[in-house]
Design an enzyme around this catalytic site. Structure first.
Site, mmCIF file in Angstrom:
data_model
loop_
_atom_site.group_PDB
_atom_site.id
_atom_site.type_symbol
_atom_site.label_atom_id
_atom_site.label_comp_id
_atom_site.label_asym_id
_atom_site.label_seq_id
_atom_site.Cartn_x
_atom_site.Cartn_y
_atom_site.Cartn_z
ATOM 1 N N ASP A 1 0.918 -1.161 0.140
ATOM 2 C CA ASP A 1 -0.051 -0.049 -0.008
ATOM 3 C C ASP A 1 0.740 1.258 0.020
ATOM 4 O OD1 ASP A 1 0.989 -0.135 2.797
ATOM 5 O OD2 ASP A 1 -0.902 -0.928 3.433
ATOM 6 N N ASP B 1 1.858 5.023 1.783
ATOM 7 C CA ASP B 1 1.273 6.072 2.760
ATOM 8 C C ASP B 1 1.919 7.161 2.680
ATOM 9 O OD1 ASP B 1 0.219 3.646 4.238
ATOM 10 O OD2 ASP B 1 2.082 3.013 4.913
ATOM 11 N N ASP C 1 10.025 3.703 12.961
ATOM 12 C CA ASP C 1 10.707 2.494 13.832
ATOM 13 C C ASP C 1 11.920 2.022 13.389
ATOM 14 O OD1 ASP C 1 9.276 1.427 11.491
ATOM 15 O OD2 ASP C 1 8.209 0.013 12.512
HETATM 16 P P1 ATP Z 1 3.867 -3.046 5.049
HETATM 17 O O1 ATP Z 1 4.430 -3.268 3.632
HETATM 18 O O2 ATP Z 1 3.627 -4.039 5.760
HETATM 19 O O3 ATP Z 1 2.732 -2.126 4.806
HETATM 20 P P2 ATP Z 1 5.179 -0.730 6.276
HETATM 21 O O4 ATP Z 1 6.449 -0.251 6.418
HETATM 22 O O5 ATP Z 1 4.516 0.429 5.389
HETATM 23 O O6 ATP Z 1 4.939 -2.093 5.802
HETATM 24 P P3 ATP Z 1 2.864 0.105 8.094
HETATM 25 O O7 ATP Z 1 2.372 -0.730 9.206
HETATM 26 O O8 ATP Z 1 1.983 0.254 6.816
HETATM 27 O O9 ATP Z 1 4.507 -0.570 7.500
HETATM 28 O O10 ATP Z 1 3.466 1.425 8.559
HETATM 29 C C1 ATP Z 1 3.654 2.375 7.827
HETATM 30 C C2 ATP Z 1 5.104 3.188 8.392
HETATM 31 O O11 ATP Z 1 4.696 3.844 9.596
HETATM 32 C C3 ATP Z 1 6.110 2.351 8.614
HETATM 33 O O12 ATP Z 1 7.042 2.193 7.745
HETATM 34 C C4 ATP Z 1 7.057 3.173 9.641
HETATM 35 O O13 ATP Z 1 7.579 4.056 9.074
HETATM 36 C C5 ATP Z 1 5.626 3.835 10.437
HETATM 37 N N1 ATP Z 1 5.472 2.803 11.479
HETATM 38 C C6 ATP Z 1 4.293 2.099 11.557
HETATM 39 N N2 ATP Z 1 4.141 1.403 12.869
HETATM 40 C C7 ATP Z 1 5.200 2.034 13.677
HETATM 41 C C8 ATP Z 1 5.614 1.672 15.074
HETATM 42 N N3 ATP Z 1 5.020 0.714 15.895
HETATM 43 N N4 ATP Z 1 6.357 2.550 15.437
HETATM 44 C C9 ATP Z 1 7.251 3.238 14.712
HETATM 45 N N5 ATP Z 1 6.786 3.604 13.366
HETATM 46 C C10 ATP Z 1 5.876 2.919 12.941
HETATM 47 MG MG MG Z 2 2.038 0.263 4.866
#
Ligand code: ATP
Ligand code: MG
Length: 446
Positions: A64, A66, A146
């Site tokens: 997705d 963001d 994170d």
């Molecule tokens: P995915 O491919 O699974 O969507 P993602 O990295 O985009 O991986 P998300 O859970 O969609 O993960 O979160 C988007 C972003 O928000 C992450 O890349 C990170 O930068 C930030 N983030 C999400 N959860 C946390 C957390 N618990 N603590 C700090 N930053 C976070």
């Molecule tokens: Mg994501």
């Protein structure tokens, strides 16, 4: 974060111009681009962030997209008709385009653990962040993310990638590394330990030494995370196409036992090897289906995760003379599921079919003739049969039994008449009618 740590982080920020990075607009969804441009044209800063930039930099397809911006959630709402504001703990704007949702988050500020903030925008308890709604700069927003690989920002203003924490180097070297002091970051949010395992498995990366070291000792912090959040996280861990790899990493770091304590206990017991194989097979099966875009249900996976303990408990309960095997199984399921719910919430729409899959197992073992044929049209037959195949592959059920049901679905009349015994040999006598065992549970599920 101390002023000195902050200075160090600032010194490490790098801007990579368009010609020197992999992120191209042609790989970004039209909807995400639309949101980015509209924010930009309205005079706001707008970046693609998180998994989107990470995965595109690796040449992978993002799950997705963001977006992060200095526009406030209300500003975003004013710009998009199809926008909804969600979340109390972490307020966000969701811009809807049919089924695609673009998540737009306003830059968050860093937390000063010593500041006594009582205005309700931030809530911190024992180092844990309970609410996070103080807005900040793009820099602050990046440092509170994170992992370094999740802290890459693609700017729609000049198409550059801003690398705030040396994430590109970690991407190149295949490393999952937290930004800042790991113990502090886990205390703020223990779910980050699970996220480390998830990204390591999904990307085939290793967890950096300093990032991994405190995990086994801090894993118990997960016991205080709300059950509903853990359910969401377990879905991402085990149902996103890399479940088998994630399971191994979770166990290696002592995390799995805090999600499924009863399962962890039997994995360390006498039949641990069979159960380990059984769970791995179930996860591999799920991974394969996810990667082939076939539907998967959490009911099946949760049934598999709880089955080892359910089996061992029902054997103990059946050894007690007052319970029939069917009753023992029901009782064991109630007990094991009840305990599991204290850790990870399982919504009813999954827990009901999960129970059925388990309850159907003894019927698959016993039924023959007409009753067996009728079972073929049970709404949960297919899932229960798939479950049986995995049990057989792991040595928890005779392969011949699984083969018989396979043959029966192909319309093999002989198969339904010739159930095989534990040793795989056909049974000599066929019982015409089966007298119900005392206290036996009803045959049809609720
Ligand atoms: P995915 O491919 O699974 O969507 P993602 O990295 O985009 O991986 P998300 O859970 O969609 O993960 O979160 C988007 C972003 O928000 C992450 O890349 C990170 O930068 C930030 N983030 C999400 N959860 C946390 C957390 N618990 N603590 C700090 N930053 C976070
Ligand atoms: Mg994501």
């Amino acid at each position: 974060m101390t002023e000195q740590e902050l200075e160090e982080l600032r010194a490490g920020i790098r801007v990579i111009p368009r010609e020197d990075h992999q992120v191209s607009r042609k790989n970004i969804s039209d909807k995400a681009l639309k949101v980015l441009y509209r924010l930009h044209n309205a005079g706001f800063e707008a970046y693609l962030v998180g998994g989107g930039v990470r995965d595109l930099s690796l040449g992978r397809e993002p799950k997705d997209f963001d977006i992060a911006t200095d526009a406030r959630p209300e500003d975003v709402k004013d710009l998009f008709r199809n926008c909804r504001l969600i979340g109390r703990r972490f307020r966000l704007a969701h811009v809807h385009f049919g089924r695609e949702i673009i998540e737009v988050a306003t830059f968050r500020a860093l937390h000063d653990p010593d500041a006594d903030d009582n205005d309700g925008d931030v809530e911190i308890e024992d180092g844990r962040i309970l609410r996070d709604n103080v807005y900040g700069t793009v820099e602050e927003d990046a440092f509170r993310r994170d992992f370094t690989i999740n802290s890459l920002y693609y700017s729609i203003a000049d198409f550059s990638v801003v690398d705030f924490a040396n994430g590109l180097k970690d991407l190149e070297e295949g490393r999952v590394r937290l930004i800042g002091d790991p113990a502090t970051r886990y205390r703020e949010d223990p779910v980050r330990m699970l996220r480390a395992a998830r990204f390591a498995a999904k990307l085939g990366f290793r967890i950096d030494e300093a990032t991994g070291a405190p995990i086994p000792e801090m894993a118990e912090l997960l016991d205080h995370v709300p059950q509903a959040r853990l359910f969401d996280e377990v879905m991402k861990l085990l149902m996103a196409g890399a479940g088998a790899a994630t399971f191994s990493i979770l166990r290696q770091y002592g995390l799995f036992g805090h999600l499924f304590p009863q399962t962890e206990a039997v994995l360390g017991g006498d039949r641990g090897e069979v159960w380990d194989l059984f769970i791995l097979r179930a996860l591999e099966n799920t991974d394969r289906r996810v990667n082939e875009d076939k539907p998967v249900t959490p009911a099946f996976l949760f049934a598999a995760l709880l089955w080892p303990r359910v089996t061992e408990r029902s054997e103990v309960l059946a050894a007690d003379d007052s319970l029939s095997p069917a009753q023992a199984l029901q009782e064991a399921i109630a007990e094991v599921v009840g305990q599991q719910l204290e850790r990870v919430a399982i919504p009813k729409r999954f827990s009901v079919p999960m129970r059925e899959i388990m309850l159907l197992q003894p019927r698959l073992e016993r039924y023959q003739g007409k009753r067996a044929r009728r079972l073929l049209s049970h709404p949960r037959f297919r899932a229960a049969y798939d479950f049986l195949l995995i049990r057989a592959a792991a040595g928890d059920a005779p392969q011949e039994l699984a083969d018989r049901w396979t043959a029966m679905q192909q319309g093999d009349g002989e198969a339904e008449k010739a159930p095989t015994g534990e040793d795989g040999a056909p049974k000599k006598r066929r019982r015409r009618r089966r007298r119900p065992r005392r206290n036996e549970a009803p045959e049809t599920p609720e």
